[in-house]
Design an enzyme around this catalytic site. Structure first.
Site, short mmCIF file in Angstrom:
data_model
loop_
_atom_site.label_atom_id
_atom_site.label_comp_id
_atom_site.label_asym_id
_atom_site.label_seq_id
_atom_site.Cartn_x
_atom_site.Cartn_y
_atom_site.Cartn_z
N GLN A 117 5.23 54.74 -7.09
CA GLN A 117 5.89 56.18 -8.07
C GLN A 117 5.66 57.08 -6.36
OE1 GLN A 117 2.98 56.82 -11.01
NE2 GLN A 117 5.28 57.84 -11.41
N HIS A 146 -1.80 50.25 -10.62
CA HIS A 146 -0.64 51.11 -11.94
C HIS A 146 0.38 50.89 -12.44
CE1 HIS A 146 -0.87 55.99 -12.49
NE2 HIS A 146 0.23 55.42 -12.91
N ASN A 187 -4.30 51.48 -14.90
CA ASN A 187 -3.79 52.32 -15.63
C ASN A 187 -3.44 52.30 -16.95
OD1 ASN A 187 -3.15 55.33 -15.58
ND2 ASN A 187 -1.34 54.52 -15.00
N GLU A 188 -3.96 52.89 -18.03
CA GLU A 188 -3.22 53.14 -19.43
C GLU A 188 -2.66 51.08 -20.01
OE1 GLU A 188 -0.16 55.68 -19.54
OE2 GLU A 188 -1.20 57.91 -19.02
C1 BGC Z 1 1.45 57.51 -15.88
C2 BGC Z 1 2.12 58.03 -14.76
C3 BGC Z 1 3.45 58.20 -15.17
C4 BGC Z 1 2.50 59.90 -16.11
C5 BGC Z 1 3.96 61.25 -16.92
C6 BGC Z 1 1.52 58.11 -17.17
O1 BGC Z 1 1.98 57.70 -18.64
O2 BGC Z 1 -0.13 57.02 -15.57
O3 BGC Z 1 2.07 56.61 -13.89
O4 BGC Z 1 3.99 59.21 -14.03
O5 BGC Z 1 1.99 59.42 -17.59
O6 BGC Z 1 4.87 60.05 -17.20
#
Ligand code: BGC
Length: 412
Positions: free
Chosen positions: A19, A113, A157-158
């Site tokens: 990002q 990520h 991540n997520e």
């Molecule tokens: C993510 C980020 C994303 C942020 C805002 C999260 O889901 O980890 O990468 O940019 O939210 O949308």
């Protein structure tokens, strides 16, 4: 201890390689951003050129009074071809992490990520069980080469995001969905594979996708701690405050179980859990999302600004995961920084409330340091504590950056 906050509490901002760095050309999303029919509103391009400007960015973060930086290392740079680890990329990340230490910043490192190497995508991505072993091998290598420079590691991540998106009717979660979307069809043609097998991390919300991510997390964690047992390891989750409106209570209970709790239960095996909250999702009796009521302040995506949701998700995480909680992301997309200042003040108060109630919260890390590439939304949403001029890459800190520093000082 002061104001109830534990000694060593982490205050900081988060970023993710793809990002901000720019030029992540060997990654899967780079391809998806560029094919015809892409659902990305624009490509990431040179993003914030953080790959070259990291030293100034880290110095700036330290100048605000932060003591931590959540950053990610890019698998696609470190292992651009299967089994070939790139010495230059590794040296680069050593320098990023050493720069953190030079400025008194403790890095928290995310190994994955959302983005993966293109060769992973070409071979079934996150629907292919082999991805878990490959991820573990990469974790082992990163820890061997860089692990002396950090004490906190996030594997994935997520991993639960696709399941939340699925409930919201967003994204393509299954192989069949992908077969019908031009972006995947064209990416498949480019890679010489069936569109159904083009399964990037963000778009795999099936049982297979869950199994691969779970295996990757466990194998990755074990690989990290086998090299350096002192590193505390966890994964970071998308923790929405999922609520039921009238008639939607049962739906919300079930969704919380599959999107939040099922993942938090896995964290019981870990050293901590990272939680990432952007507000709440309320569902009606039909399981449909209830939109923000007219007149309610909303963020740039049109969602209600709801800082108290963080209190619910912190408590849920602590209750289910039973391990220390770090808020690894929390933030607001807005072009009006006064809204962000208030949001941060309210959110920190919410964290303070949890700590006062005895919840073991160890860090508050804001999303995000820089206005950056927000995935399919491109550069439009402004989550940053710092504005970035897209033409010149010039950084301009916003008042919220200094306010967060003040809050950190007042609670330390
Ligand atoms: C993510 C980020 C994303 C942020 C805002 C999260 O889901 O980890 O990468 O940019 O939210 O949308």
């Amino acid at each position: 201890m002061s104001n109830g906050f534990p000694k060593g509490f982490l205050w900081g901002a988060a970023t993710a390689g793809h990002q901000v760095e720019g030029g992540n050309t060997n990654s899967d999303l780079w391809l998806l951003e560029h094919v015809a029919g892409s659902i990305f509103s624009e490509p990431s391009g040179e993003a914030c050129d953080h790959y070259h400007r990291y030293a100034d960015d880290i110095e700036m973060l330290a100048g605000f009074g932060m003591n931590t930086f959540r950053t990610s290392v890019e698998w696609a740079r470190i292992e651009p071809e299967e089994g070939r680890f790139d010495a230059e990329a590794i040296a680069h990340y050593r320098d990023v992490l050493e720069t953190c230490h030079r400025y008194g910043i403790a890095p928290m490192v995310t190994y994955h990520h959302f983005t993966s190497p293109l060769w992973v995508l070409a071979d079934g991505g996150w629907d292919n069980p082999r991805t878990a072993d490959r991820f573990a091998r990469y974790c082992e290598r990163v820890t061997r080469d860089l692990g002396d420079l950090f004490d906190l590691a996030c594997t994935l991540n997520e991993p639960n995001l696709p399941f939340l998106l699925g409930a919201l009717g967003l994204g393509a979660q299954t192989a069949e969905d992908r077969r019908h979307m031009p972006m995947f069809v064209n990416a498949g043609a480019d890679l010489g594979v069936d569109a159904a097998t083009v399964a990037p991390f963000m778009f795999t919300g099936t049982q297979e996708g869950y199994d691969v991510k779970l295996a990757a997390h466990r194998l990755g964690r074990d690989a990290i701690t086998s090299v350096r047992p002192e590193i505390a390891v966890g994964w970071t989750l998308a923790n929405s405050d999922i609520q039921g409106g009238p008639g939607g209570e049962e739906f919300a209970v079930n969704l919380r179980a599959s999107v939040n709790e099922r993942f938090l239960e896995v964290s019981r095996e870990d050293d901590f859990v990272g939680i990432q909250t952007y507000g709440r999702h309320v569902f009606d009796a039909e399981g449909q999302l209830v939109k923000a009521a007219p007149g309610v302040p909303v963020n740039q995506m049109g969602d209600e600004i709801y800082p108290v949701g963080l209190g619910s998700t912190i408590r849920e995480a602590a209750r289910v995961a039973r391990v220390p909680v770090y808020v690894t992301e929390n933030g607001l997309a807005t072009t009006d920084d006064t809204q962000r200042v208030t949001f941060l003040e309210d959110s920190v108060e919410v964290v303070a409330g949890c700590i006062a109630d005895g919840v073991d919260v160890r860090g508050y890390i804001v999303w995000t340091l820089l206005d950056n590439f927000e995935w399919i939304f491109g550069f439009e949403p402004k989550f940053g504590l710092v504005a970035v001029d897209r033409a010149t890459q010039e950084r301009t800190p916003k008042p919220s950056a200094y306010r967060l520093g003040e809050l950190a000082r007042s609670y330390s």
